[in-house]
Structure formats: structure tokens, C-alpha cells
Motif scaffolding. Structure first.
Motif, PDB file in Angstrom:
ATOM      1  N   GLU A   1     141.400  59.663  62.646  1.00 40.77           N
ATOM      2  CA  GLU A   1     142.546  60.707  62.018  1.00 40.77           C
ATOM      3  C   GLU A   1     143.744  60.027  62.516  1.00 40.77           C
ATOM      4  O   GLU A   1     144.478  59.734  63.371  1.00 40.77           O
ATOM      5  N   GLY A   2     144.342  60.821  62.024  1.00 42.49           N
ATOM      6  CA  GLY A   2     146.068  60.419  62.220  1.00 42.49           C
ATOM      7  C   GLY A   2     147.222  62.012  62.604  1.00 42.49           C
ATOM      8  O   GLY A   2     146.308  62.446  63.045  1.00 42.49           O
TER       9      GLY A   2
ATOM     10  N   GLY B   1     145.744  58.683  59.019  1.00 42.21           N
ATOM     11  CA  GLY B   1     144.461  58.702  59.001  1.00 42.21           C
ATOM     12  C   GLY B   1     144.417  56.764  58.906  1.00 42.21           C
ATOM     13  O   GLY B   1     144.984  56.380  58.303  1.00 42.21           O
ATOM     14  N   MET B   2     143.144  56.364  59.321  1.00 44.78           N
ATOM     15  CA  MET B   2     142.570  54.792  58.836  1.00 44.78           C
ATOM     16  C   MET B   2     141.886  54.449  59.851  1.00 44.78           C
ATOM     17  O   MET B   2     141.193  54.959  60.755  1.00 44.78           O
ATOM     18  N   ARG B   3     140.997  53.534  58.586  1.00 49.59           N
ATOM     19  CA  ARG B   3     139.916  52.957  58.980  1.00 49.59           C
ATOM     20  C   ARG B   3     139.998  52.236  60.005  1.00 49.59           C
ATOM     21  O   ARG B   3     140.575  51.296  59.752  1.00 49.59           O
TER      22      ARG B   3
ATOM     23  N   LYS C   1     140.148  51.171  73.773  1.00 51.72           N
ATOM     24  CA  LYS C   1     141.636  50.928  73.816  1.00 51.72           C
ATOM     25  C   LYS C   1     142.211  50.601  72.182  1.00 51.72           C
ATOM     26  O   LYS C   1     143.104  50.796  72.090  1.00 51.72           O
ATOM     27  N   VAL C   2     141.557  49.959  71.115  1.00 45.81           N
ATOM     28  CA  VAL C   2     141.828  49.300  70.556  1.00 45.81           C
ATOM     29  C   VAL C   2     141.657  50.926  69.257  1.00 45.81           C
ATOM     30  O   VAL C   2     142.414  50.744  68.517  1.00 45.81           O
TER      31      VAL C   2
ATOM     32  N   ALA D   1     144.452  51.776  67.145  1.00 47.95           N
ATOM     33  CA  ALA D   1     144.365  52.398  65.465  1.00 47.95           C
ATOM     34  C   ALA D   1     145.426  54.348  65.223  1.00 47.95           C
ATOM     35  O   ALA D   1     145.761  54.342  64.726  1.00 47.95           O
ATOM     36  N   LYS D   2     144.909  55.104  66.412  1.00 50.10           N
ATOM     37  CA  LYS D   2     145.111  56.307  66.717  1.00 50.10           C
ATOM     38  C   LYS D   2     146.768  56.378  66.390  1.00 50.10           C
ATOM     39  O   LYS D   2     147.221  56.932  65.543  1.00 50.10           O
ATOM     40  N   LYS D   3     147.481  55.064  66.502  1.00 52.82           N
ATOM     41  CA  LYS D   3     149.089  54.895  67.186  1.00 52.82           C
ATOM     42  C   LYS D   3     149.476  54.714  65.750  1.00 52.82           C
ATOM     43  O   LYS D   3     150.528  56.046  64.756  1.00 52.82           O
ATOM     44  N   LEU D   4     149.268  53.933  64.906  1.00 47.56           N
ATOM     45  CA  LEU D   4     149.146  53.953  64.020  1.00 47.56           C
ATOM     46  C   LEU D   4     148.493  54.725  62.743  1.00 47.56           C
ATOM     47  O   LEU D   4     149.751  54.706  61.733  1.00 47.56           O
TER      48      LEU D   4
END
Ligand code: ATP
Ligand code: MG
Length: 382
Positions: free
Chosen positions: A381-382, A229-231, A215-216, A220-223
Motif C-alpha cells: 500500500e502507498g 501502492g505498488m506490486r 527489508k525489500v 517498496a513501501k517508501k516508493l
């Protein structure tokens, strides 16, 4: 002559000497946003343009979500010839009825007509060609914009975009991302100000499961869409929580837990190159979010802690969560580590002086070091 999407930017205007840098970042971000759809993006004379797209609506949907973009308009680009412009304006206004006005803008001062003359001439020709239109210069239903720049551009529709500052121009921060409603919104609010971020999530297996982690990662993917992309750092938090639960008074449990989260987050944030922490706290929402409690959490870190939701009501936060499409994911019913050992009667006015005494029973440094060492990093990934 070609169809283009004309992109206006907002606050980037204010940036003085840094403006070229901000504009380059903005243009690059728009390029990245439209890349999957094809299309050519360029910056020229106070506007960014997109051309050659295969799907106008999809291009609009993507560009209006790029931070720093104020609004967009589907426009026609053509040579700077008043007859050509008028003919295109007549075509463009064919389907419209009601009141309208022409707003001329001449940034190329070599063009022989001034803004007023351009508006008068085009307005006249449009009126003659379309009996369903009337002029209203004060409160028109439609505004036909004519801009004379390196080329001539005409457009009617103006679609508002997210605004904010270009991603990457606001520095780097670390978001404490739970699976709840608030923290994704907090992250979004600061992304909107151009802040690039990593997410830090605390998990306490076996009390929290794989589904909570998924879920987290979904949140994170939405952001990550906004930053390409995001770590996400996944911190093993069970040992800290068990020790706190065993050795500290129940009513201070949540607060001490939060102090541990901040300490661990600060170390990971430094490693990431971040200068600040971000949380989804809102004043008075729960016992750990009173002014006294926040003072106790802030005291263990040197970095500034940004709390963009501090003055928002839950309903306001929920409305943003719906708009940015994180709400449905946030309300999925999986345990968060904070809800595992929730004290029945948490203190609402803790005293900062009592914290070190309470924590003396714990080996704070060892627990923090171990949690940081066991942290796993995932790239979303973004
Ligand atoms: P949220 O809806 O974001 O979970 P909340 O109202 O439930 O917030 P708390 O659980 O007290 O509030 O948490 C306050 C803040 O602490 C969160 O907004 C988030 O920034 C951070 N936080 C809480 N739990 C976690 C976690 N498991 N991992 C990372 N950060 C967390
Ligand atoms: Mg929570």
C-alpha cells in the motif's frame, strides 16, 4: 476570503495538445495526496489550489512530494478589488522586515489595472504601513506576489517541490529492486518522470531470509508512497543460482546470474504491461557494471533497460537515498542473493560471444519458466 495553498506546476506546461490530460492527472494526484488531511483541490487558470485543509504544514509536506509540482505558496484568495487586496497585503507583510518587492500578475485582462499599476499601488500601501520594509526591485529579500486570475491571490513564501512529471504519464516499467542503496534510488528517479512501476525482487532461500524480504518490502513501501501502492513480485531464484554456481565458470557467475534476472524480469514485466526494465546500475561500480558486462546483460532482453544512475557516483546516489528516506533501510545488514555466490575474481571485460557457450550447460528456458511460475505477488500500500 479564504486561505489556500497555491500550487505551481513545472514541465507540464510544455505538453502542447496533451496538456489537459497531464493537468487532470496532476490534479487527481494532488487530490489523492491530500485526501487523508481533508481539503478541496481544484484546477483553474494555470494553477492548482488546495483549500479547507486542517493542517497547513502537513498539506505542504504532502503536496511538495507530488511529481509534477514545481512549488507551492500559502496564499490568501479574495475578490478582485484593489482595496481589499491592498488591505490583505498590508496584513500579510506585517511581520516582515528588510527589503521587498511586489510582483503583480494580471491574467484576467478585464481587471482595470495592469501588472505594473497593481505592484505600484500595493507596494505603496505596504510601505506606508510597515516602517521595517524597504523596496528593492533587483534583489529583494521578500517577494510579495499578487495574481489576478478568476479571483485575486497574494502570497510571499514560495516552497520548492519535487518537480518532475505527474505519476502515470510516463508509461509503465518494472524495477529490479534489491535490498541495496542503488535500486530504490533508480526507481525514484524514473517515478519522478511519471513512470508507474512494479518491483521485482529475486530471493534465494535459505541463503536469503525473511528479514531480507521484509527489508525489500519496506523499501517498496517508501516508493509506493509516490504512486499510491505498488506490486512487488518475489521471484524464487535459488535453483537458478545453484545451477549457475555448479555448471558455469566462477568468474562469470555474477554475469550469468544477471542475465537470468533480466530474462525473468522481462517476462514478469510483460505480464504487468511494462515497456521497460529499470536497474540501479552505475558505470564501473562493480565488475558486472562495466560497459562490456552491461552489453552482455542487455543482450538477453528485447525491452529497453533504463539505468538512471549510470552517470552518478556512489556518494551522489547515497545523497538521494538520504533525501528520499530509503538509505537507513538499505543499509540494514541482510544478505542479498547477489552476495551469496560472489566470485572472487569476476571478469570485467566479458565477451558476448562466450555467453551462449557457457549457458549451453544450463536449461535456460526451463529455469526461467520455473522461476516465473513460482513468483509470488504482493501488493504494497502507498
Ligand atoms: P543495489 O544497491 O541496488 O543492490 P548494487 O550496486 O548492489 O545495487 P548489483 O548487486 O550488482 O548492484 O545489482 C545491480 C542491479 O541489479 C541492482 O541495482 C538491481 O536493480 C538489480 N538487482 C540486484 N540484486 C537484485 C535482487 N536480489 N532482486 C532484484 N534486483 C536485483
Ligand atoms: Mg545489490
Amino acid at each position: 476570503m479564504q486561505n489556500v495553498l497555491l500550487v505551481r506546476y513545472g514541465e507540464v506546461f510544455l505538453k502542447g495538445a496533451n496538456r489537459p490530460h497531464f493537468l487532470k492527472v496532476l490534479t487527481d494526484n494532488i487530490k489523492r495526496a491530500v485526501k487523508p488531511l481533508g481539503g478541496h483541490v481544484w484546477l483553474s487558470d494555470s494553477r492548482v489550489y488546495v483549500s479547507g485543509f486542517s493542517d497547513l504544514q502537513a498539506t505542504i509536506d504532502r503536496v511538495t512530494k507530488v511529481f509534477g509540482v514545481y512549488s507551492v505558496s500559502p496564499a490568501v484568495e479574495m475578490e478582485k478589488d484593489i482595496d481589499v487586496i491592498a488591505a490583505e497585503a498590508v496584513k500579510l507583510m506585517r511581520g516582515y522586515s528588510g527589503t521587498f518587492k511586489v510582483q503583480g500578475k494580471r491574467s484576467d485582462k478585464k481587471f482595470p489595472m495592469n501588472s505594473m499599476e497593481i505592484a505600484a499601488e500595493i507596494g505603496h500601501q505596504v510601505l506606508e504601513s510597515n516602517p521595517n520594509l524597504k523596496v528593492d526591485v533587483h534583489k529583494p529579500q521578500h517577494k510579495l506576489m499578487v495574481e489576478i486570475r478568476d479571483n485575486a491571490y497574494i502570497c510571499v513564501e514560495e516552497i520548492r517541490a519535487v518537480g518532475g512529471m505527474p505519476m502515470g504519464t510516463g508509461g509503465k516499467a518494472a524495477l529490479l529492486l534489491s535490498g541495496g542503496i542503488d535500486s530504490p534510488v533508480a526507481g525514484y528517479q524514473l517515478m519522478k518522470r511519471g513512470v508507474r512501476m512494479c518491483a521485482i525482487h529475486f530471493q534465494s532461500p535459505p541463503y536469503t531470509g525473511e528479514l531480507a524480504k521484509d527489508k525489500v518490502l519496506q523499501l517498496a513501501k517508501k516508493l509506493a508512497f509516490y504512486s499510491g501502492g505498488m506490486r512487488v513480485y518475489l521471484v524464487p531464484f535459488t535453483k537458478c543460482q545453484l545451477e549457475i554456481h555448479e555448471k558455469c565458470p566462477d568468474e562469470l557467475g555474477t554475469l550469468i546470474t544477471r542475465r537470468f534476472m533480466m530474462r525473468i524480469a522481462e517476462r514478469i514485466a510483460r505480464d504487468f504491461g511494462a515497456l521497460a526494465l529499470i536497474t540501479g546500475e552505475s558505470l564501473g561500480q562493480v565488475a558486472s557494471q562495466t560497459m562490456e558486462a552491461l552489453t552482455c546483460t542487455d543482450a538477453v532482453v528485447e525491452m529497453p533497460v533504463f539505468r538512471p544512475l549510470i552517470g552518478l557516483d556512489k556518494t551522489e546516489i547515497m545523497a538521494i537515498a538520504e533525501r528520499i528516506d530509503t538509505y537507513e533501510t538499505s543499509i540494514l545488514p541482510y544478505e542479498d542473493c547477489c552476495t551469496v555466490f560472489t566470485p572472487r575474481h569476476p571478469v570485467t571485460k566479458p565477451k558476448l560471444e562466450t555467453m551462449p557457450k557457457v549457458e549451453a550447460k544450463l536449461d535456460v528456458e526451463a529455469l526461467v519458466t520455473e522461476a516465473v511460475a513460482g513468483t509470488e505477488m504482493v501488493i504494497v500500500e502507498g
